[in-house]
Design a protein around this motif. Structure first.
Motif, PDB file in Angstrom:
ATOM      1  N   UNK A  85       0.824  -1.206   0.000  1.00 26.37           N
ATOM      2  CA  UNK A  85       0.000   0.000   0.000  1.00 26.37           C
ATOM      3  C   UNK A  85       0.861   1.259   0.000  1.00 26.37           C
ATOM      4  N   UNK A  86       2.071   1.139   0.554  1.00 24.84           N
ATOM      5  CA  UNK A  86       2.960   2.297   0.667  1.00 24.84           C
ATOM      6  C   UNK A  86       3.955   2.393  -0.487  1.00 24.84           C
ATOM      7  N   UNK A  87       3.920   1.417  -1.413  1.00 23.58           N
ATOM      8  CA  UNK A  87       4.886   1.410  -2.513  1.00 23.58           C
ATOM      9  C   UNK A  87       4.884   2.693  -3.343  1.00 23.58           C
ATOM     10  N   UNK A  88       3.716   3.260  -3.673  1.00 23.93           N
ATOM     11  CA  UNK A  88       3.742   4.496  -4.486  1.00 23.93           C
ATOM     12  C   UNK A  88       4.372   5.684  -3.773  1.00 23.93           C
ATOM     13  N   UNK A  89       4.613   5.540  -2.476  1.00 24.39           N
ATOM     14  CA  UNK A  89       5.124   6.677  -1.703  1.00 24.39           C
ATOM     15  C   UNK A  89       6.529   6.407  -1.177  1.00 24.39           C
ATOM     16  N   UNK A  90       7.290   5.656  -1.953  1.00 22.98           N
ATOM     17  CA  UNK A  90       8.647   5.324  -1.519  1.00 22.98           C
ATOM     18  C   UNK A  90       9.503   6.572  -1.332  1.00 22.98           C
ATOM     19  N   UNK A  91       9.368   7.544  -2.241  1.00 28.02           N
ATOM     20  CA  UNK A  91      10.170   8.761  -2.145  1.00 28.02           C
ATOM     21  C   UNK A  91       9.919   9.530  -0.862  1.00 28.02           C
ATOM     22  N   UNK A  92       8.666   9.910  -0.576  1.00 21.84           N
ATOM     23  CA  UNK A  92       8.389  10.618   0.677  1.00 21.84           C
ATOM     24  C   UNK A  92       8.791   9.823   1.908  1.00 21.84           C
ATOM     25  N   UNK A  93       8.566   8.496   1.881  1.00 21.78           N
ATOM     26  CA  UNK A  93       8.928   7.691   3.049  1.00 21.78           C
ATOM     27  C   UNK A  93      10.445   7.642   3.228  1.00 21.78           C
ATOM     28  N   UNK A  98      15.185   9.482   6.294  1.00 19.32           N
ATOM     29  CA  UNK A  98      16.403  10.295   6.366  1.00 19.32           C
ATOM     30  C   UNK A  98      16.286  11.361   7.451  1.00 19.32           C
ATOM     31  N   UNK A  99      15.113  11.976   7.556  1.00 21.44           N
ATOM     32  CA  UNK A  99      14.899  12.986   8.597  1.00 21.44           C
ATOM     33  C   UNK A  99      14.983  12.349   9.981  1.00 21.44           C
ATOM     34  N   UNK A 100      14.383  11.135  10.097  1.00 24.27           N
ATOM     35  CA  UNK A 100      14.402  10.447  11.388  1.00 24.27           C
ATOM     36  C   UNK A 100      15.836  10.108  11.801  1.00 24.27           C
ATOM     37  N   UNK A 101      16.612   9.600  10.839  1.00 20.29           N
ATOM     38  CA  UNK A 101      18.011   9.258  11.144  1.00 20.29           C
ATOM     39  C   UNK A 101      18.780  10.504  11.564  1.00 20.29           C
ATOM     40  N   UNK A 143      16.568  21.822  16.549  1.00 19.14           N
ATOM     41  CA  UNK A 143      16.704  21.079  15.293  1.00 19.14           C
ATOM     42  C   UNK A 143      15.817  19.828  15.305  1.00 19.14           C
ATOM     43  N   UNK A 144      15.849  19.073  16.405  1.00 20.25           N
ATOM     44  CA  UNK A 144      15.025  17.858  16.477  1.00 20.25           C
ATOM     45  C   UNK A 144      13.539  18.196  16.427  1.00 20.25           C
ATOM     46  N   UNK A 148      10.934  17.028  13.637  1.00 17.42           N
ATOM     47  CA  UNK A 148       9.700  16.352  14.022  1.00 17.42           C
ATOM     48  C   UNK A 148       8.479  16.904  13.317  1.00 17.42           C
ATOM     49  N   UNK A 149       8.431  18.236  13.144  1.00 15.00           N
ATOM     50  CA  UNK A 149       7.293  18.852  12.441  1.00 15.00           C
ATOM     51  C   UNK A 149       7.254  18.398  10.985  1.00 15.00           C
ATOM     52  N   UNK A 150       8.401  18.453  10.309  1.00 13.73           N
ATOM     53  CA  UNK A 150       8.464  18.050   8.901  1.00 13.73           C
ATOM     54  C   UNK A 150       8.120  16.574   8.757  1.00 13.73           C
ATOM     55  N   UNK A 151       8.676  15.760   9.658  1.00 12.71           N
ATOM     56  CA  UNK A 151       8.395  14.325   9.614  1.00 12.71           C
ATOM     57  C   UNK A 151       6.918  14.051   9.807  1.00 12.71           C
ATOM     58  N   UNK A 152       6.277  14.710  10.761  1.00 12.39           N
ATOM     59  CA  UNK A 152       4.845  14.496  11.017  1.00 12.39           C
ATOM     60  C   UNK A 152       4.016  14.896   9.810  1.00 12.39           C
ATOM     61  N   UNK A 153       4.369  16.026   9.177  1.00 13.44           N
ATOM     62  CA  UNK A 153       3.601  16.482   8.017  1.00 13.44           C
ATOM     63  C   UNK A 153       3.669  15.474   6.871  1.00 13.44           C
TER      64      UNK A 153
END
Length: 648
Positions: A85-93, A98-101, A143-144, A148-153
């Protein structure tokens, strides 16, 4: 010259059918389908019925009832399928990961900054260093937080798009199901799958992927930092991990079982609401005095939901509470270890505080990972219910290689060639070996007693169901070889049960042809003898018809439905008791309109009142699914056969 009545042979034997025993079932709350009225078109087939098929088409094998093991296997959901179900969204994920790391790596600087503050800056009263260290701690937090805001969005957007796709895919797939599916399935059940089940998956779909990535990354980074500070204390901290995983698995299994029961109960609740609060349901309950019983039924279902919700929330809570105590005890064990004589002086106070800070940071993502696992396993019951609908076979579908036609060029020559059809579980064919020829622009009337097969035969033309044997052609093309959208433009249907949307009169008419102009809408209404009625309403064509059109009388709804069909300008009209709800005067007016509009149009009319079909080009008399007489009104009356008996 008067045509001679033709008596058709009634010696055609019905095919041998196998299937489940015939049972009564309901399409609408107020229309019960039995063997007495099945020919009226309310019993609409089943996916479980064998379909012998035509000689030039592969036969569909009959389906046996699945075993308990097969049902259980069907309920199992592959995590790989969920992942697709998430395959079409590989780029955003990937960006989220990367943001999480980056956030985890930046966040790991805080304990080391704290250690420098405690071990260096404060003891040495180094104010400039202290200022830099404190500034660094604030910067890390800023920074974290931004990460977090960008990741949540991004993660919420991806999750909502997956939810949107699931909802629309289920709705679109159900739109392709045959009417038989909806006679077997409660309306509230269908609504519950689309709303409650998909809604229940929202938190899992929206946050699972990012939660796993975030918690896993944080866990790994924290472990690396802890080992760098003290590998001995790290081993002590990890003693709690095996029992935590074991207990979480047990809780997950409990949650999954309870979730499945919750969704079934929610579906039952939806059914009670749909049956008890619809216009037809309210009318029935008031006339039967069944309101208190419905309230009791609703109350009992709601109480069961309360119990299941409590069990879901409390499932494994005592186990998790035990884990919380263990998690809280680990720092105490670390302090104790650091204070023992044998280990005293082995590490600085700064290192000890930094380590315990990291240890607390470790247990949070570990607990998060375990909670995500519990939620994911619990949600598998929801995914199973959704995938069950998505995997439903389409019984009446577009052909693999459709014949290209221009509906505007179709003449409307309809032929029934040895057509046979039987309802699921019936030992007798509802239609057996019917052969009829309806030239373009002519009128065929189907008459006969209730249960003779009139509506069943007519329903095969727009493919509300497909014949078991034989074929129906329009201009020589089998209707099964046409796209359903093309067939819908060619064949218009007006049934005895007029269904109106809870919208304005104008939107109800435009539902048949969205691009229709107001002038075309009014022209169709005039042709159906309903324009004057609509114009006399306070808001005219913008008047809201009410739920299922209950603002109008039966005859008024019927005329609006007729206008809606005429707006499509079909080449073939199927009128199933289309004037049954009209009074005699209005019926005459509508019949005059139909006579004018039928010019150049092929019309198949089903009627009990023989006065409405006297002028038909041909009348076919059906008895037990077979054509027993054929001819004009005068010829059939003179023949003194079955038609003459009905007309007497």
């Amino acid at each position: 010259m008067r045509a001679t009545a033709q008596k058709a042979s009634a010696s055609v034997s019905s095919p041998s059918l196998t299937g489940i025993p015939y049972q009564r079932f309901v399409l609408f709350p107020h229309v019960e389908v039995t063997s007495a009225n099945v020919e009226r078109g309310h019993a609409l087939g089943s996916a479980d019925t064998p379909r012998p098929g035509r000689p030039d088409r592969p036969e569909r094998p009959g389906r046996r009832a699945p075993s308990a093991a097969e049902k259980q296997q069907a309920r199992e959901v592959s995590l790989r399928r969920i992942g697709r179900l998430f395959t079409p969204y590989r780029g955003p994920l990937a960006l989220v990961v990367a943001i999480i790391v980056a956030s985890s790596v930046v966040g790991m600087a805080s304990p080391f900054l704290l250690r420098e503050v405690l071990d260096v800056a404060l003891p040495n009263r180094d104010v400039p260093l202290l200022a830099w260290l404190v500034g660094g701690m604030v910067a890390v937090a800023a920074v974290t937080a931004a990460f977090g805001v960008v990741q949540t969005w991004i993660s919420t957007r991806v999750g909502q798009q997956v939810m949107h796709r699931l909802r629309t895919d289920v709705f679109a797939h159900l739109q392709r199901q045959s009417l038989g599916f909806f006679t077997r399935t409660r309306t509230g059940e269908v609504q519950s799958r689309i709303t409650n089940d998909i809604g229940g998956m929202q938190s899992v779909v929206t946050s699972t992927a990012t939660s796993i990535a975030s918690n896993l990354t944080t866990t790994v980074a924290t472990l690396v930092a802890m080992v760098a500070l003290s590998w001995q204390l790290t081993l002590i901290s990890l003693l709690v991990l095996p029992p935590a995983i074991l207990l979480s698995r047990r809780v997950a299994r409990m949650r999954r079982s309870i979730t499945a029961r919750q969704q079934r109960e929610l579906a039952d609740l939806n059914v009670t609401i749909e049956e008890g609060l619809s216009i037809s349901g309210i009318q029935l309950s008031k006339t039967l005095g069944a309101g208190p019983a419905l309230v009791d039924r609703f109350t009992a279902s709601s109480e069961r939901l309360v119990d299941l919700e409590l069990r879901s929330q409390l499932a494994g809570r005592w186990r998790m509470a035990t884990m919380s105590i263990i998690f809280a005890a680990i720092p105490a064990v670390i302090y104790l270890s650091a204070g023992l004589p044998i280990t005293a002086g082995a590490m600085t106070v700064g290192t000890l505080i930094a380590f315990t800070s990291l240890q607390g940071s470790l247990f949070r993502p570990l607990t998060g990972l375990l909670d995500v696992g519990v939620s994911l396993v619990g949600s598998l019951a929801l995914f199973a219910r959704i995938f069950e609908y998505l995997d439903l076979p389409v019984e009446v579908d577009d052909p693999a290689e459709p014949v290209a036609v221009d509906p505007a060029r179709v003449r409307g020559h309809v032929r029934f060639e040895d057509v046979t059809f039987a309802y699921p579980g019936s030992d007798t064919a509802a239609v057996a070996g019917v052969n009829l020829d309806v030239p373009a622009g002519t009128t065929l009337a189907l008459v006969g007693e209730t249960g003779s097969g009139k509506s069943t035969l007519a329903s095969l033309v727009p493919r509300l169901r497909d014949p078991d044997a034989g074929r129906i052609t329009i201009d020589g093309v089998d209707v099964r070889d046409l796209r359903l959208a093309d067939l819908a433009r060619i064949v218009g249907v007006v049934s005895q049960e007029a269904y109106l949307l809870h919208s304005t009169v104008r939107e109800n008419l435009r539902h048949a042809r969205p691009e229709a102009t107001d002038a075309e809408i009014e022209a169709a209404a005039r042709a159906a003898q309903v324009h004057d009625l609509i114009a006399s309403l306070p808001e005219g064509y913008d008047t809201v018809v009410g739920s299922r059109g209950y603002r109008f009388s039966g005859g008024e709804k019927q005329r609006i439905a007729i206008a809606r069909t005429l707006l499509r300008d079909p080449k073939v009209l199927v009128l199933d008791e289309a004037t049954s709800a009209l009074d005699t005067e209005t019926e005459r007016a509508v019949q005059r309109a139909f006579t004018e509009l039928a010019k150049g149009r092929t019309t198949i009319t089903i009627a009990h009142r023989l006065s409405t079909v006297r002028d038909a080009d041909e009348i076919a008399v059906l008895d037990h699914g077979r054509v027993v007489e054929r001819g004009t009104h005068d010829a059939l009356v003179a023949d003194r056969g079955r038609y003459a008996t009905l007309a007497a």
